[in-house]
Design a protein around this motif. Sequence first.
Motif, PDB file in Angstrom:
ATOM      1  N   GLY A  38       0.793  -1.227   0.000  1.00  0.00           N
ATOM      2  CA  GLY A  38       0.000   0.000   0.000  1.00  0.00           C
ATOM      3  C   GLY A  38       0.819   1.267   0.000  1.00  0.00           C
ATOM      4  O   GLY A  38       0.264   2.367   0.114  1.00  0.00           O
ATOM      5  N   TYR A  39       2.138   1.143  -0.148  1.00  0.00           N
ATOM      6  CA  TYR A  39       3.018   2.299  -0.034  1.00  0.00           C
ATOM      7  C   TYR A  39       3.232   2.986  -1.378  1.00  0.00           C
ATOM      8  O   TYR A  39       3.839   2.428  -2.293  1.00  0.00           O
ATOM      9  CB  TYR A  39       4.363   1.868   0.549  1.00  0.00           C
ATOM     10  N   GLY A  97      26.695  -4.446 -11.143  1.00  0.00           N
ATOM     11  CA  GLY A  97      26.530  -3.673  -9.918  1.00  0.00           C
ATOM     12  C   GLY A  97      25.502  -2.580 -10.140  1.00  0.00           C
ATOM     13  O   GLY A  97      25.578  -1.847 -11.130  1.00  0.00           O
ATOM     14  N   VAL A  98      24.538  -2.465  -9.240  1.00  0.00           N
ATOM     15  CA  VAL A  98      23.457  -1.482  -9.387  1.00  0.00           C
ATOM     16  C   VAL A  98      23.423  -0.583  -8.150  1.00  0.00           C
ATOM     17  O   VAL A  98      23.561  -1.067  -7.016  1.00  0.00           O
ATOM     18  CB  VAL A  98      22.089  -2.167  -9.566  1.00  0.00           C
ATOM     19  N   ARG A  99      23.242   0.702  -8.392  1.00  0.00           N
ATOM     20  CA  ARG A  99      23.081   1.657  -7.292  1.00  0.00           C
ATOM     21  C   ARG A  99      21.939   2.614  -7.612  1.00  0.00           C
ATOM     22  O   ARG A  99      21.878   3.187  -8.705  1.00  0.00           O
ATOM     23  CB  ARG A  99      24.370   2.450  -7.068  1.00  0.00           C
ATOM     24  N   ILE A 100      21.045   2.786  -6.653  1.00  0.00           N
ATOM     25  CA  ILE A 100      19.987   3.802  -6.729  1.00  0.00           C
ATOM     26  C   ILE A 100      20.240   4.787  -5.599  1.00  0.00           C
ATOM     27  O   ILE A 100      20.407   4.388  -4.435  1.00  0.00           O
ATOM     28  CB  ILE A 100      18.586   3.182  -6.573  1.00  0.00           C
ATOM     29  N   ARG A 101      20.265   6.060  -5.935  1.00  0.00           N
ATOM     30  CA  ARG A 101      20.509   7.106  -4.939  1.00  0.00           C
ATOM     31  C   ARG A 101      19.248   7.917  -4.691  1.00  0.00           C
ATOM     32  O   ARG A 101      18.470   8.157  -5.623  1.00  0.00           O
ATOM     33  CB  ARG A 101      21.594   8.056  -5.439  1.00  0.00           C
ATOM     34  N   ASN A 102      19.089   8.380  -3.460  1.00  0.00           N
ATOM     35  CA  ASN A 102      18.060   9.355  -3.122  1.00  0.00           C
ATOM     36  C   ASN A 102      18.751  10.607  -2.617  1.00  0.00           C
ATOM     37  O   ASN A 102      19.138  10.682  -1.446  1.00  0.00           O
ATOM     38  CB  ASN A 102      17.111   8.812  -2.065  1.00  0.00           C
ATOM     39  N   PRO A 103      18.944  11.604  -3.480  1.00  0.00           N
ATOM     40  CA  PRO A 103      19.622  12.825  -3.041  1.00  0.00           C
ATOM     41  C   PRO A 103      18.715  13.775  -2.267  1.00  0.00           C
ATOM     42  O   PRO A 103      19.179  14.791  -1.752  1.00  0.00           O
ATOM     43  CB  PRO A 103      20.065  13.456  -4.369  1.00  0.00           C
ATOM     44  N   HIS A 104      17.415  13.450  -2.202  1.00  0.00           N
ATOM     45  CA  HIS A 104      16.463  14.321  -1.515  1.00  0.00           C
ATOM     46  C   HIS A 104      16.583  14.171   0.002  1.00  0.00           C
ATOM     47  O   HIS A 104      17.140  13.193   0.507  1.00  0.00           O
ATOM     48  CB  HIS A 104      15.041  13.999  -1.959  1.00  0.00           C
ATOM     49  N   PRO A 108      12.267  10.570   2.426  1.00  0.00           N
ATOM     50  CA  PRO A 108      12.212   9.247   1.782  1.00  0.00           C
ATOM     51  C   PRO A 108      11.481   9.292   0.448  1.00  0.00           C
ATOM     52  O   PRO A 108      10.575  10.101   0.243  1.00  0.00           O
ATOM     53  CB  PRO A 108      11.451   8.395   2.804  1.00  0.00           C
ATOM     54  N   VAL A 109      11.871   8.395  -0.434  1.00  0.00           N
ATOM     55  CA  VAL A 109      11.263   8.283  -1.762  1.00  0.00           C
ATOM     56  C   VAL A 109      10.926   6.818  -2.013  1.00  0.00           C
ATOM     57  O   VAL A 109      11.745   5.942  -1.717  1.00  0.00           O
ATOM     58  CB  VAL A 109      12.218   8.810  -2.857  1.00  0.00           C
ATOM     59  N   PRO A 110       9.732   6.514  -2.541  1.00  0.00           N
ATOM     60  CA  PRO A 110       9.421   5.120  -2.882  1.00  0.00           C
ATOM     61  C   PRO A 110      10.314   4.621  -4.013  1.00  0.00           C
ATOM     62  O   PRO A 110      10.526   5.319  -5.005  1.00  0.00           O
ATOM     63  CB  PRO A 110       7.947   5.182  -3.305  1.00  0.00           C
ATOM     64  N   THR A 111      10.827   3.421  -3.844  1.00  0.00           N
ATOM     65  CA  THR A 111      11.811   2.859  -4.778  1.00  0.00           C
ATOM     66  C   THR A 111      11.324   1.517  -5.291  1.00  0.00           C
ATOM     67  O   THR A 111      10.646   0.768  -4.579  1.00  0.00           O
ATOM     68  CB  THR A 111      13.170   2.686  -4.079  1.00  0.00           C
ATOM     69  N   TYR A 112      11.695   1.222  -6.524  1.00  0.00           N
ATOM     70  CA  TYR A 112      11.254  -0.006  -7.186  1.00  0.00           C
ATOM     71  C   TYR A 112      12.355  -0.464  -8.121  1.00  0.00           C
ATOM     72  O   TYR A 112      12.957   0.354  -8.823  1.00  0.00           O
ATOM     73  CB  TYR A 112       9.974   0.284  -7.974  1.00  0.00           C
ATOM     74  N   TRP A 113      12.616  -1.766  -8.124  1.00  0.00           N
ATOM     75  CA  TRP A 113      13.561  -2.331  -9.095  1.00  0.00           C
ATOM     76  C   TRP A 113      13.227  -3.787  -9.335  1.00  0.00           C
ATOM     77  O   TRP A 113      13.038  -4.561  -8.400  1.00  0.00           O
ATOM     78  CB  TRP A 113      14.998  -2.231  -8.596  1.00  0.00           C
ATOM     79  N   TRP A 114      13.180  -4.174 -10.620  1.00  0.00           N
ATOM     80  CA  TRP A 114      13.126  -5.579 -11.018  1.00  0.00           C
ATOM     81  C   TRP A 114      13.980  -5.751 -12.262  1.00  0.00           C
ATOM     82  O   TRP A 114      13.831  -5.005 -13.234  1.00  0.00           O
ATOM     83  CB  TRP A 114      11.691  -6.051 -11.281  1.00  0.00           C
ATOM     84  N   PRO A 124      10.580   2.044   0.684  1.00  0.00           N
ATOM     85  CA  PRO A 124      11.064   3.396   1.006  1.00  0.00           C
ATOM     86  C   PRO A 124      12.591   3.457   1.011  1.00  0.00           C
ATOM     87  O   PRO A 124      13.252   2.594   1.586  1.00  0.00           O
ATOM     88  CB  PRO A 124      10.484   3.665   2.401  1.00  0.00           C
ATOM     89  N   LEU A 125      13.127   4.462   0.363  1.00  0.00           N
ATOM     90  CA  LEU A 125      14.563   4.729   0.376  1.00  0.00           C
ATOM     91  C   LEU A 125      14.770   6.027   1.138  1.00  0.00           C
ATOM     92  O   LEU A 125      14.282   7.088   0.724  1.00  0.00           O
ATOM     93  CB  LEU A 125      15.102   4.843  -1.052  1.00  0.00           C
TER      94      LEU A 125
END
Length: 656
Positions: free
Chosen positions: A57-58, A199-206, A209-215, A342-343
Amino acid sequence: MVIVTTIRREVLTLPAAEWGPDNPLPPLTPLDEVHRIEVQDVPEASALPRDMARQLGYAPLRSLLPVRVRDGYGRTRAPRAVDALVLENDRLRATVLAGLGGRVASLVHKPTERELLYRNPVLQPANFALNGAWFSGGIEWNIGATGHTALSCAPLHAARVPAPGGGEMLRLWEWERLRDLPFQIDLWLPDGSDFLLVGVRIRNPHETPVPTYWWSNTAVPEERRVLAPADGAWHFGPERRLTRVPVPVHDGADRTRPLNSPYAADYFYSVPDGRRRWIAALDARGDGLVQTSTGGLRGRKLFVWGAGRGGRRWQRWLTEPGGGGYCEIQAGLARTQLEHVPLAGESEVTWLEAYGPLSVPEPDGDFDAAVRRTEAALASALPPAAVEEAHAAWRAHADTEPGERLAAGSGWGALEALRADWKLPGTPFPESMIGPEQEPWRALLRSGALPEPRRVRPPGPTLVAPHWRDMLETAPATPLTEYHLGVAQWHAGDRAQAVRSWERGLELAPSVWPLLRCLAVADQQDRHHERAADRYADAFDDLCQERRDGGEVWTAATAALGREAIEALLRVGRAAAARAVWRRLHPATRARGRFRLLEAELLLAEGLPDRARAVLETDLEVADLREGEERIGQVWERAGGGELPARLDFRMRPPV
């Protein structure tokens, strides 16, 4: 002899359809995504793991803004040159399409000359991505929100970077605009290795928190057995219900064999905590592909098209006649693709994946025994400790600045980095990357005002994040500013204020059709369908008087607005007005499959079912048919019904 890993440019020539222009109309209607569910609709909701229930639900994505829809493609294929980047050592050869989402189109095991992936022999866009155009085959990287990424057919930045242990790796990076997050994908082949490391990196510079998704989705031939260390699965099928099922046998059939499912389905495997994360697809001899990762990439999934007529039709739709079918083995941040994670603000998440060949004796037979044998074979080929060590070694290189640039992505990341003065080591977004689409927004950032366009043309993309909306609210209230401000306010959920902004813009706008169209959408959402139809008709009339030529941008605008106007007019029973819009469309637009289907609906409204059926009985091909869309079958039924021809049968669920 060990061959040093190389990265080189290559040009592939493939039968490919034209991609066409983006839809210039801002996507104001709610997102049409089939993979969505409410927690209360899960039969065993009380038994859901707590983190899974919370993440279901997020922050689901509700809008495509600021991304545009990509629906300008067709289905006429011709040999076309496609730029590729090839990574190669003495064991593997990986072909990467940086200009098409960074897709790994091919992964060849050189000693056996085996293609480890399902390699689509054509490039045929279809309406599966969040924003439209997508194509099947290879390994795709899905970031943003539930569904195929909006970057499926978009260019990524690419460059050479020193690899752990020496040699080079290929870095891909971009700015994901739906969630405003930068990310990178580093691919390399250690000398003598049978595994492609990623190698994978996701950054949140804000700050928040920001909702994050990866597949990571890997297409493999469907004549496989799919194995994972699962003690059950969450099944999500065409009925859009999430239910817990056993593995491998469910409803009397072994569902780890893709062709045993009659309809399209997702099986999200439950891998117990503490077990190694992996998934493999093996043929009858026990040969195939295995994917494994560090523990951060938690989920594993099998997607099947099914052996039913609709699934077979989709398989043929995405490639050329006579080709084999495929299924997908996938890996993600959460247990299911219906979740977002959440990230935390000013943080990042990283993991390492490995893809390579595997040979396992006796892949058939008892599932648990086959899993044990596969896990043992994987441990011998690539021990878990080696994956963790590779991840740690890569992290030391993740901030290394790229060397030679091999491909260019968009300028949106450069604009955001400029706005916030963000420094993102390893993934540079210099101001020099800013292009024509970003230029008006750089001017707003620097001067506080949006520049007036130098020539008449459809408005460019709108930025909708809060910081850009704030700038628009304090900018001089020109008609163009009011248009963009209204779009940003609409995205924020302030519909009443958006309508007021668009109405203010109408008072002085030399070009009223963009504003009228936005107001028409607002009317539709409020169920004022008659007023919406009036505004659509007026907007289309204004566009036809304003359009300057038959160029790509104007043609795309005319097609998009004309389609919406006809549908709005038919909704309120005004077939004559809809026909008047139809006649003013460009002939080439009317010949497109989507518009021929729309013509059949128009003929039905005019009381001509035989003529409508005749349209469907020709070689109708609706290029942008949406996953799960049943519109063709519905029009067929209204035009007389009977058995739906196989070529028109895209149904992904049992008949109701």
